[in-house]
Design an enzyme around this catalytic site. Sequence first.
Site, mmCIF file in Angstrom:
data_model
loop_
_atom_site.group_PDB
_atom_site.id
_atom_site.type_symbol
_atom_site.label_atom_id
_atom_site.label_comp_id
_atom_site.label_asym_id
_atom_site.label_seq_id
_atom_site.Cartn_x
_atom_site.Cartn_y
_atom_site.Cartn_z
ATOM 1 N N ASP A 7 48.822 14.506 -101.394
ATOM 2 C CA ASP A 7 48.590 15.703 -102.197
ATOM 3 C C ASP A 7 47.104 16.049 -102.071
ATOM 4 O O ASP A 7 46.305 15.253 -101.572
ATOM 5 C CB ASP A 7 48.973 15.400 -103.645
ATOM 6 C CG ASP A 7 49.113 16.648 -104.500
ATOM 7 O OD1 ASP A 7 49.039 17.761 -103.949
ATOM 8 O OD2 ASP A 7 49.300 16.492 -105.712
ATOM 9 N N ASP A 9 44.922 18.519 -104.678
ATOM 10 C CA ASP A 9 44.223 18.607 -105.963
ATOM 11 C C ASP A 9 44.592 17.432 -106.863
ATOM 12 O O ASP A 9 45.763 17.161 -107.112
ATOM 13 C CB ASP A 9 44.562 19.918 -106.665
ATOM 14 C CG ASP A 9 44.144 21.131 -105.846
ATOM 15 O OD1 ASP A 9 43.227 20.997 -105.015
ATOM 16 O OD2 ASP A 9 44.743 22.211 -106.029
#
Length: 202
Positions: A7, A9
């Site tokens: 991922d 953020d």
Amino acid sequence: MKLLILDRDGTLNRNRDDYVASPDEWEALPGALEAVARLNHGGWRVVLATNQSGIGRGTFDIAALNAVHAKMHRQLAAVGARVEAVFFCPHAPEDACHCRKPAPGLFEQIGRRFGVPLAQVPAAGNALRHVHAAAAAGCPAHLLLTGKSEHLRAAPGSLLMANAPELPQLPPGTQVHDSLPAFADWLLAQDEPAEGRVVAPN
């Protein structure tokens, strides 16, 4: 090929309550870029899978997203790290697309692009939707206690997660790590020859 999906953020950079809409708002988490470098040096190719609904909502555009990623790539390169590609979903939730996590579309795209069975591709992120998308695509899922999941820590640096009602929602088999650097330590340890490991007695 050793391929890993992360991922963005809250995993690689600091999470925000709204969006990372400009390069000035992109700030790497402590040790995260160096963790990617260590993974690269261990033979892992790293790609990102990230929801960017700010595009669909009109908060920022593709040019702004590209500028953010240009800064990210520069900072990665400065520590000897590399992210091979960024796969992103630009849609708003109401678009009901197949690529917005927790749907598995981004992961399926990555599997097709790199030609690797997703069962061999670990995926790590700080959001439940990331690990659910990973599991739905058949990837081994790993939750990091940073960003959206930082509150699950019972104490700083601890994996004792009291009062964590979200944890029963984890896909079966999901492993939990303190941070991206901790996950990198774990993953690289799995690559060590069996004779080089210390096995604790039962």
